[in-house]
Enzyme design. Structure first.
Site, PDB file in Angstrom:
ATOM      1  N   GLU A 161      -2.797 -15.381   0.909  1.00 33.21           N
ATOM      2  CA  GLU A 161      -3.390 -14.707   2.059  1.00 33.21           C
ATOM      3  C   GLU A 161      -4.783 -15.253   2.366  1.00 33.21           C
ATOM      4  O   GLU A 161      -5.260 -15.159   3.492  1.00 33.21           O
ATOM      5  CB  GLU A 161      -3.467 -13.197   1.796  1.00 33.21           C
ATOM      6  N   SER A 180       0.819  -1.221   0.000  1.00 34.26           N
ATOM      7  CA  SER A 180       0.000   0.000   0.000  1.00 34.26           C
ATOM      8  C   SER A 180       0.848   1.264   0.000  1.00 34.26           C
ATOM      9  O   SER A 180       1.938   1.311   0.577  1.00 34.26           O
ATOM     10  CB  SER A 180      -0.927   0.012   1.222  1.00 34.26           C
ATOM     11  N   SER A 184       2.500  -3.258   8.319  1.00 36.36           N
ATOM     12  CA  SER A 184       2.371  -3.925   9.609  1.00 36.36           C
ATOM     13  C   SER A 184       3.710  -4.457  10.095  1.00 36.36           C
ATOM     14  O   SER A 184       4.432  -5.136   9.355  1.00 36.36           O
ATOM     15  CB  SER A 184       1.378  -5.077   9.506  1.00 36.36           C
TER      16      SER A 184
END
Length: 392
Positions: free
Chosen positions: A246, A131, A163
């Site tokens: 994912e 992102s 993250s």
């Protein structure tokens, strides 16, 4: 589709459950049930190494690379027992579940030998460089640039919502390597060390008081020329394959975490008398039904016997669980009442249910917003006309 497990699988379950429960009742009892990813980081790194030492870290990987060649059913079982034992969320989830499988699928033998042992051994933590400020759900709008300079890629740009970047050792970065390219074309997938002068990490403070997410700035950061997965300019395919991992087995462990959260809501309702309210009981029953539907849907999605339905199930699963958990967080606060608005201590260390409520607000945003998920379902799943895109 079989929704049960064989005798051999149940024997595997017993072995996994016995080991996990022993660890959580023994040496690692101090990290049982931690509701976030940023508490007791050093102890959790020790836990990663303990998993690796007993070959439980990445059981679905080939034995050659530190795994057990576990079947899909066994991976599902371990994921469920891991959460049932109260083991902490994996701080190297991105390495084990995303980076590792992608390197296995696209990496050369040299790349596998370079990166996989650290992930499998629990000694190298990874984060995700996807992102950007203007490329979140629209990943094809990536602006971060990479160019070759001698035998190195030089990368400049900004990533956001990274993250665990503040204690990660490596990051995989999607960057635009072909000058003038647009959209999904001209992107490359690079594997980069975090500990270098060209990378700066700034924490993003969340409303639950934690800083799991970060901004990551790359200013002429470097990685070797052979640290690219796949072909130059073809990184979009690698990035999309990673997102497929994912939606894999980890979804079942996630649901066991949801099971623990729902059980905590039920326990709280019984303790304060809210369980006697028929409206509250109805909401809890609805949450229970939703959780069971997600479990069977995830098993269906992962079942080879239903390969024809994989794409549709994968498209709907994210919006399903994100919406369910958002509603669970609201139910938790409704059950707790005013007691859920008070945190112990000056640092605002929220207990499980308030933390669930606060963090679940992001569930419908990260990994593709609910709005984007609806577009994917409509366009890719149902074949409806694409939503009009503006030129701006």
């Amino acid at each position: 589709m079989k929704l049960g497990f064989s005798a051999e699988d149940e024997a595997f379950r017993a072995e996994a459950a016995d080991w996990l429960q022993g660890q959580m009742a023994g040496e690692f009892r101090d990290i049982v049930g931690i509701p976030n990813l940023v508490s007791k980081v050093e102890r959790r790194k020790e836990w990663e190494r303990q998993l690796a030492a007993h070959q439980w870290s990445c059981i679905g990987w080939p034995v050659e690379w530190g795994g057990r060649d576990a079947t899909l059913a066994q991976q599902v079982i371990f994921a469920e027992e891991y959460a049932r034992a109260g083991a902490p969320n994996r701080i190297n989830h991105i390495g084990v579940e995303l980076a590792g499988p992608t390197i296995l699928a696209f990496g050369t033998q040299e790349q596998k030998a370079r990166y996989l042992p650290g992930i499998a051994g629990g000694t190298q933590i990874w984060c995700q460089g996807y992102s950007e400020p203007n490329a979140g759900s629209d990943l094809a709008n990536v602006k971060t640039k990479a160019h070759l300079e001698g035998n190195e890629w030089v990368v400049t740009g900004q990533k956001v919502w990274t993250s665990l970047a503040h204690f990660s050792d490596y990051i995989f970065v999607v960057a635009r390597s072909e000058e003038g390219s647009k959209g999904p074309k001209g992107l490359s997938f690079l594997l980069m060390a975090m500990d270098q002068p060209g990378i700066e990490v700034r924490p993003i403070r969340q409303m639950n008081g934690e800083a799991e997410f970060n901004e990551t700035f790359l200013d002429a950061a470097r990685c070797p020329a052979d640290a690219m997965l796949g072909e130059r300019g073809q990184g979009w395919g690698v990035a999309m394959a990673l997102l497929g991992f994912e939606r894999g087995v980890s979804t079942l462990a996630q649901q066991m975490q949801f099971r623990n959260e729902l059980d905590a809501v039920i326990e709280a309702a019984r303790a304060n008398g809210k369980a006697n309210d028929p409206v509250t009981r109805q909401k809890i029953a609805r949450a229970e039904i939703g959780l069971n539907l997600m479990r069977y849907g995830a098993l269906r999605m992962l079942s080879n016997a239903d390969a024809a339905g994989l794409d549709g199930a994968a498209l709907t699963y994210k919006i399903q669980w994100a919406t369910w958990r958002r509603d669970l967080g609201e139910l938790a606060m409704e059950v707790l009442g005013q007691a859920g608005e008070i945190a112990a201590g000056e640092a605002y260390e929220w207990s499980l249910l308030p933390n669930t409520f606060l963090f679940s607000r992001s569930d419908t945003i990260y990994g593709g917003t609910n709005q984007i998920q609806r577009n994917l379902i409509a366009e890719r799943g149902l074949g409806l006309p694409r939503e009009p895109r503006g030129n701006s």
